[in-house]
Design a protein around this motif. Structure first.
Motif, PDB file in Angstrom:
ATOM      1  N   ALA A 226     -18.190 -24.253 -21.435  1.00  0.00           N
ATOM      2  CA  ALA A 226     -17.123 -24.761 -22.297  1.00  0.00           C
ATOM      3  C   ALA A 226     -15.941 -23.799 -22.332  1.00  0.00           C
ATOM      4  O   ALA A 226     -14.781 -24.228 -22.350  1.00  0.00           O
ATOM      5  CB  ALA A 226     -17.661 -25.016 -23.694  1.00  0.00           C
TER       6      ALA A 226
ATOM      7  N   SER B 224     -12.314 -24.845 -21.160  1.00  0.00           N
ATOM      8  CA  SER B 224     -11.187 -24.683 -22.076  1.00  0.00           C
ATOM      9  C   SER B 224     -10.050 -23.935 -21.400  1.00  0.00           C
ATOM     10  O   SER B 224      -8.886 -24.339 -21.489  1.00  0.00           O
ATOM     11  CB  SER B 224     -11.639 -23.930 -23.333  1.00  0.00           C
TER      12      SER B 224
ATOM     13  N   TYR C 113      -8.859 -31.622 -24.711  1.00  0.00           N
ATOM     14  CA  TYR C 113     -10.022 -31.038 -24.041  1.00  0.00           C
ATOM     15  C   TYR C 113     -10.076 -29.530 -24.275  1.00  0.00           C
ATOM     16  O   TYR C 113     -11.149 -28.966 -24.520  1.00  0.00           O
ATOM     17  CB  TYR C 113      -9.991 -31.315 -22.538  1.00  0.00           C
ATOM     18  N   CYS C 114      -8.947 -28.851 -24.185  1.00  0.00           N
ATOM     19  CA  CYS C 114      -8.912 -27.400 -24.360  1.00  0.00           C
ATOM     20  C   CYS C 114      -9.522 -26.995 -25.695  1.00  0.00           C
ATOM     21  O   CYS C 114     -10.387 -26.120 -25.748  1.00  0.00           O
ATOM     22  CB  CYS C 114      -7.468 -26.904 -24.259  1.00  0.00           C
ATOM     23  N   PHE C 115      -9.117 -27.657 -26.774  1.00  0.00           N
ATOM     24  CA  PHE C 115      -9.590 -27.244 -28.083  1.00  0.00           C
ATOM     25  C   PHE C 115     -10.992 -27.751 -28.406  1.00  0.00           C
ATOM     26  O   PHE C 115     -11.743 -27.072 -29.104  1.00  0.00           O
ATOM     27  CB  PHE C 115      -8.574 -27.608 -29.163  1.00  0.00           C
TER      28      PHE C 115
ATOM     29  N   PHE D 106     -13.350 -27.997 -26.121  1.00  0.00           N
ATOM     30  CA  PHE D 106     -14.198 -27.067 -25.383  1.00  0.00           C
ATOM     31  C   PHE D 106     -14.197 -25.680 -26.023  1.00  0.00           C
ATOM     32  O   PHE D 106     -15.226 -24.998 -26.005  1.00  0.00           O
ATOM     33  CB  PHE D 106     -13.782 -26.994 -23.916  1.00  0.00           C
ATOM     34  N   LEU D 107     -13.080 -25.256 -26.584  1.00  0.00           N
ATOM     35  CA  LEU D 107     -13.060 -23.974 -27.272  1.00  0.00           C
ATOM     36  C   LEU D 107     -14.009 -24.003 -28.475  1.00  0.00           C
ATOM     37  O   LEU D 107     -14.762 -23.056 -28.714  1.00  0.00           O
ATOM     38  CB  LEU D 107     -11.636 -23.632 -27.721  1.00  0.00           C
TER      39      LEU D 107
END
Length: 136
Positions: A76, A80, A109-111, A113-114
């Motif tokens: 993840a 991210s 998706y970035c946040f 996965f973060l």
């Protein structure tokens, strides 16, 4: 409402992890194998050594790892980072706001996965299967 639905939180998170991971893997399969219309809508796959090919490989592998819950935090975090790079290289130059530069999917998706990187796999995962059981 949280008191009623809170007990389902681990399962809701697991469903989110699985679905988001599979959707991300589909983006990778689109680039790597040309599935789902490929990179041009005609089934064309990206060259593996190209930027799209590398991105697709990362998406396919990390998406599947996240979906099954194996090395979830690491996968993840990498996913991210890939989405942050995608946003700032492909979308941000087109304008500041994600809704205007068509980068909202990358930001989302970035946040997500973060958040997954900080939370880990949770229930219904291979990572979770190897955790010692907690005392009750």
């Amino acid at each position: 409402m949280a008191k009623v639905l809170g007990k389902f939180s681990p399962y809701a998170y697991a469903l989110m992890r699985i679905i988001v991971g599979l959707l991300f893997a589909c983006h990778g399969a689109q680039k790597v194998f040309g599935w789902f219309g490929g990179i041009d809508g005609k089934g064309t796959a990206a060259l593996l050594g190209s930027l799209f090919g590398v991105a697709g490989t990362i998406e396919l592998i990390t998406g599947l790892l996240i979906a099954i819950g194996l090395l979830t935090g690491f996968a993840a975090f990498i996913a991210s980072g890939e989405m942050a790079v995608a946003y700032f290289t492909a979308h941000f130059p087109e304008g500041f706001w994600p809704i205007e530069n068509k980068g909202e999917e990358s930001v989302f998706y970035c946040f997500v996965f973060l958040y997954m990187a900080t939370r880990g796999a949770g229930t219904w995962s291979i990572d979770g299967a190897f955790r010692p059981s907690s005392p009750t």
